[in-house]
Design an enzyme around this catalytic site. Structure first.
Site, PDB file in Angstrom:
ATOM      1  N   GLY A  10       0.836  -1.198   0.000  1.00  0.00           N
ATOM      2  CA  GLY A  10       0.000   0.000   0.000  1.00  0.00           C
ATOM      3  C   GLY A  10       0.875   1.254   0.000  1.00  0.00           C
ATOM      4  O   GLY A  10       2.103   1.167   0.044  1.00  0.00           O
ATOM      5  N   THR A  61      -9.510   0.331   1.889  1.00  0.00           N
ATOM      6  CA  THR A  61      -9.564   1.795   1.755  1.00  0.00           C
ATOM      7  C   THR A  61     -10.518   2.255   0.646  1.00  0.00           C
ATOM      8  O   THR A  61     -10.523   3.443   0.306  1.00  0.00           O
ATOM      9  CB  THR A  61      -8.152   2.362   1.487  1.00  0.00           C
ATOM     10  OG1 THR A  61      -7.614   1.701   0.338  1.00  0.00           O
ATOM     11  CG2 THR A  61      -7.231   2.166   2.675  1.00  0.00           C
ATOM     12  N   TYR A  98      -3.117   2.190  11.850  1.00  0.00           N
ATOM     13  CA  TYR A  98      -3.506   3.479  11.255  1.00  0.00           C
ATOM     14  C   TYR A  98      -5.020   3.589  11.161  1.00  0.00           C
ATOM     15  O   TYR A  98      -5.711   2.615  10.837  1.00  0.00           O
ATOM     16  CB  TYR A  98      -2.901   3.628   9.855  1.00  0.00           C
ATOM     17  CG  TYR A  98      -1.394   3.584   9.892  1.00  0.00           C
ATOM     18  CD1 TYR A  98      -0.660   4.737  10.164  1.00  0.00           C
ATOM     19  CD2 TYR A  98      -0.722   2.380   9.733  1.00  0.00           C
ATOM     20  CE1 TYR A  98       0.726   4.681  10.247  1.00  0.00           C
ATOM     21  CE2 TYR A  98       0.664   2.313   9.821  1.00  0.00           C
ATOM     22  CZ  TYR A  98       1.379   3.468  10.075  1.00  0.00           C
ATOM     23  OH  TYR A  98       2.737   3.415  10.175  1.00  0.00           O
ATOM     24  N   ASP A 101      -9.360  10.245   9.453  1.00  0.00           N
ATOM     25  CA  ASP A 101     -10.218  11.408   9.745  1.00  0.00           C
ATOM     26  C   ASP A 101     -11.699  11.050   9.567  1.00  0.00           C
ATOM     27  O   ASP A 101     -12.564  11.725  10.111  1.00  0.00           O
ATOM     28  CB  ASP A 101      -9.854  12.552   8.798  1.00  0.00           C
ATOM     29  CG  ASP A 101      -9.829  12.111   7.334  1.00  0.00           C
ATOM     30  OD1 ASP A 101      -9.102  11.161   7.016  1.00  0.00           O
ATOM     31  OD2 ASP A 101     -10.545  12.716   6.506  1.00  0.00           O
ATOM     32  N   TYR A 124     -16.990   2.790   5.751  1.00  0.00           N
ATOM     33  CA  TYR A 124     -15.523   2.755   5.920  1.00  0.00           C
ATOM     34  C   TYR A 124     -15.139   3.359   7.274  1.00  0.00           C
ATOM     35  O   TYR A 124     -14.366   2.756   8.031  1.00  0.00           O
ATOM     36  CB  TYR A 124     -14.862   3.523   4.772  1.00  0.00           C
ATOM     37  CG  TYR A 124     -13.402   3.840   4.979  1.00  0.00           C
ATOM     38  CD1 TYR A 124     -12.425   2.850   4.864  1.00  0.00           C
ATOM     39  CD2 TYR A 124     -12.981   5.133   5.292  1.00  0.00           C
ATOM     40  CE1 TYR A 124     -11.082   3.147   5.060  1.00  0.00           C
ATOM     41  CE2 TYR A 124     -11.640   5.436   5.478  1.00  0.00           C
ATOM     42  CZ  TYR A 124     -10.697   4.436   5.370  1.00  0.00           C
ATOM     43  OH  TYR A 124      -9.367   4.728   5.564  1.00  0.00           O
ATOM     44  N   LYS A 128     -13.311   1.480  10.417  1.00  0.00           N
ATOM     45  CA  LYS A 128     -12.032   1.922  10.974  1.00  0.00           C
ATOM     46  C   LYS A 128     -12.177   2.248  12.460  1.00  0.00           C
ATOM     47  O   LYS A 128     -11.273   1.968  13.251  1.00  0.00           O
ATOM     48  CB  LYS A 128     -11.499   3.136  10.201  1.00  0.00           C
ATOM     49  CG  LYS A 128     -11.119   2.871   8.744  1.00  0.00           C
ATOM     50  CD  LYS A 128      -9.950   1.912   8.577  1.00  0.00           C
ATOM     51  CE  LYS A 128      -8.637   2.466   9.064  1.00  0.00           C
ATOM     52  NZ  LYS A 128      -7.523   1.515   8.776  1.00  0.00           N
TER      53      LYS A 128
HETATM   54  N1  LIG Z   1      -5.659   6.546   1.615  1.00  0.00           N
HETATM   55  C1  LIG Z   1      -6.140   7.550   2.366  1.00  0.00           C
HETATM   56  O1  LIG Z   1      -6.480   8.619   1.879  1.00  0.00           O
HETATM   57  C2  LIG Z   1      -6.225   7.382   3.868  1.00  0.00           C
HETATM   58  C3  LIG Z   1      -6.776   8.415   4.630  1.00  0.00           C
HETATM   59  C4  LIG Z   1      -6.848   8.276   6.012  1.00  0.00           C
HETATM   60  C5  LIG Z   1      -6.362   7.120   6.615  1.00  0.00           C
HETATM   61  N2  LIG Z   1      -5.865   6.124   5.856  1.00  0.00           N
HETATM   62  C6  LIG Z   1      -5.390   4.901   6.523  1.00  0.00           C
HETATM   63  O2  LIG Z   1      -3.981   4.813   6.368  1.00  0.00           O
HETATM   64  C7  LIG Z   1      -3.578   3.441   6.274  1.00  0.00           C
HETATM   65  C8  LIG Z   1      -2.744   3.245   5.027  1.00  0.00           C
HETATM   66  O3  LIG Z   1      -3.523   3.625   3.887  1.00  0.00           O
HETATM   67  P1  LIG Z   1      -2.944   3.560   2.421  1.00  0.00           P
HETATM   68  O4  LIG Z   1      -3.336   4.833   1.735  1.00  0.00           O
HETATM   69  O5  LIG Z   1      -1.518   3.142   2.442  1.00  0.00           O
HETATM   70  O6  LIG Z   1      -3.863   2.393   1.832  1.00  0.00           O
HETATM   71  P2  LIG Z   1      -3.685   1.575   0.472  1.00  0.00           P
HETATM   72  O7  LIG Z   1      -2.695   2.217  -0.415  1.00  0.00           O
HETATM   73  O8  LIG Z   1      -5.052   1.291  -0.023  1.00  0.00           O
HETATM   74  O9  LIG Z   1      -3.035   0.223   0.997  1.00  0.00           O
HETATM   75  C9  LIG Z   1      -3.762  -0.716   1.736  1.00  0.00           C
HETATM   76  C10 LIG Z   1      -3.083  -2.048   1.542  1.00  0.00           C
HETATM   77  O10 LIG Z   1      -3.874  -3.029   2.253  1.00  0.00           O
HETATM   78  C11 LIG Z   1      -3.944  -4.163   1.431  1.00  0.00           C
HETATM   79  N3  LIG Z   1      -5.101  -4.992   1.703  1.00  0.00           N
HETATM   80  C12 LIG Z   1      -6.418  -4.705   1.525  1.00  0.00           C
HETATM   81  N4  LIG Z   1      -7.162  -5.783   1.813  1.00  0.00           N
HETATM   82  C13 LIG Z   1      -6.310  -6.759   2.174  1.00  0.00           C
HETATM   83  C14 LIG Z   1      -6.454  -8.114   2.574  1.00  0.00           C
HETATM   84  N5  LIG Z   1      -7.673  -8.690   2.651  1.00  0.00           N
HETATM   85  N6  LIG Z   1      -5.366  -8.827   2.867  1.00  0.00           N
HETATM   86  C15 LIG Z   1      -4.124  -8.270   2.786  1.00  0.00           C
HETATM   87  N7  LIG Z   1      -3.905  -7.015   2.401  1.00  0.00           N
HETATM   88  C16 LIG Z   1      -5.001  -6.258   2.099  1.00  0.00           C
HETATM   89  C17 LIG Z   1      -4.035  -3.620   0.023  1.00  0.00           C
HETATM   90  O11 LIG Z   1      -3.702  -4.604  -0.884  1.00  0.00           O
HETATM   91  P3  LIG Z   1      -4.229  -4.530  -2.404  1.00  0.00           P
HETATM   92  O12 LIG Z   1      -3.440  -3.415  -3.007  1.00  0.00           O
HETATM   93  O13 LIG Z   1      -3.912  -5.877  -2.945  1.00  0.00           O
HETATM   94  O14 LIG Z   1      -5.693  -4.226  -2.324  1.00  0.00           O
HETATM   95  C18 LIG Z   1      -3.026  -2.489   0.068  1.00  0.00           C
HETATM   96  O15 LIG Z   1      -1.733  -2.943  -0.229  1.00  0.00           O
HETATM   97  C19 LIG Z   1      -4.878   2.631   6.306  1.00  0.00           C
HETATM   98  O16 LIG Z   1      -5.122   2.187   7.607  1.00  0.00           O
HETATM   99  C20 LIG Z   1      -5.952   3.623   5.912  1.00  0.00           C
HETATM  100  O17 LIG Z   1      -7.213   3.285   6.446  1.00  0.00           O
HETATM  101  C21 LIG Z   1      -5.758   6.238   4.493  1.00  0.00           C
END
Ligand SMILES: NC(=O)c1ccc[n+]([C@@H]2O[C@H](COP(=O)([O-])OP(=O)(O)OC[C@H]3O[C@@H](n4cnc5c(N)ncnc54)[C@H](OP(=O)(O)O)[C@@H]3O)[C@@H](O)[C@H]2O)c1
Length: 298
Positions: A10, A61, A98, A101, A124, A128
């Site tokens: 991710g 996400t 993690y 917001d 979502y 979370k």
């Molecule tokens: N993105 C945002 O804008 C945002 C905002 C606020 C908070 N956050 C939080 O920050 C953290 C990191 O977010 P990020 O942006 O790095 O998210 P991301 O790029 O979507 O990465 C999430 C990772 O989790 C993996 N994943 C999803 N389902 C899975 C499963 N069943 N088994 C194993 N792996 C799985 C995904 O794999 P695949 O790629 O194969 O799906 C991806 O590699 C998360 O906790 C998110 O909730 C994100």
């Protein structure tokens, strides 16, 4: 320190693969090696690694898809997190996790602080929040970061979408009444490593910490900033800043409701670690530079 990183592919996971390296021996797993929805395998795999530290960057996400697939969102964002937290509690290890917001409803006028009442508007956010509650209830040692509007050169995110649309279309409409702080995966991973080191030295307490870049913008102003800077850097875009039209949330209906105010106050973690968190523009500039170096037409 024996470190197990989950969600290595991710946005945040990729950056953690780099920043965790000086802290110990890192085993990094992605979905291909470990599906977080397969709870038995998850528990067995984590136990087999016997980590001192579990860093969970895996999450569901897909905010809009969660509205119609709540079971999957809860499986990854809550049930899997409960397993990690329980194993951490059993083994005396620390869990870094993690959240978002989107646990808040966005009705507060000022930036949200850690103790503010959560009230998610969408599935979502509820999934979370459930994950947060699992971590706090398990009795493990933990650091839980809430962040917002995450971006990186490698991931799927708003900034890359704007660049693509500005390349493909002569004009864009972007929501102008939702406010937040775009935060780079680089910054999150850098601060995570500093926080783990401080926690290891007993200089940072267990708890929930807000972690975002400084400053405030809207999606519309962010889109304008990105197009302006990208043009200055030589990206070939059809749309100009003047071709971006500000619109209201209700003019761009999506399955999941979003908070109008996503601002998180990150003073607590900045103060405890002695950090000056950079303005959001700093890492947006870095990302555009990375994309330009990689591929001029990105
Ligand atoms: N993105 C945002 O804008 C945002 C905002 C606020 C908070 N956050 C939080 O920050 C953290 C990191 O977010 P990020 O942006 O790095 O998210 P991301 O790029 O979507 O990465 C999430 C990772 O989790 C993996 N994943 C999803 N389902 C899975 C499963 N069943 N088994 C194993 N792996 C799985 C995904 O794999 P695949 O790629 O194969 O799906 C991806 O590699 C998360 O906790 C998110 O909730 C994100």
């Amino acid at each position: 320190m024996n470190i197990l990183l989950l969600g290595k592919n991710g946005q945040v996971g990729r950056e953690l693969q780099r920043t965790l390296l000086p802290l110990g021996t890192v085993t990094a797993l992605g979905r291909d090696a470990l599906d977080m929805e397969a709870t038995d395998t998850l528990a067995a795999t984590v136990r087999a690694h016997a980590p001192d530290l579990i860093v969970n960057a895996a999450a569901w996400t897909k905010v809009d898809l969660a509205e119609t697939q709540p079971d999957q969102a809860f499986a990854v964002n809550a049930n899997a997190v409960e397993i990690l937290a329980q194993i951490a509690a059993e083994h005396g290890s620390t869990l870094v996790h993690y959240s978002t917001d989107y646990v808040f409803d966005g009705t507060k006028q000022a930036a949200y602080v850690e103790g503010d009442q959560a009230n998610p508007l969408n599935v979502y956010g509820r999934s979370k929040l459930a994950g947060e509650q699992m971590v706090e209830a398990a009795g493990c040692r933990f650091i839980l970061f809430r962040t917002s509007w995450v971006f990186s050169a490698d991931g799927a995110n708003f900034i890359k979408t704007i660049l693509r649309l500005a390349r493909e279309r002569p004009s864009l409409r972007v929501v102008a009444d939702q406010f937040g702080a775009p935060t780079s995966a680089e910054l999150i991973a850098d601060v995570t490593a500093l926080a783990i080191a401080a926690h290891h030295r007993s200089q940072l307490a267990d708890g929930v910490y807000h972690l975002t870049a400084r400053g405030r913008t809207s999606w519309y102003d962010l889109a304008c900033y990105v197009v302006l800077r990208a043009k200055e850097l030589g990206f070939e875009l059809q749309a100009d800043v003047s071709d971006i039209q500000p619109i209201a949330t209700e003019d761009y209906p999506l399955p999941a409701a979003r908070p109008h105010n996503s601002l998180l106050a990150s003073d607590a973690i900045a103060h405890r670690l002695g950090l000056e968190l950079p303005d959001w523009t700093v890492h947006v500039d870095r990302m555009l530079d990375q994309l330009r170096t990689r591929e001029p037409q990105s």
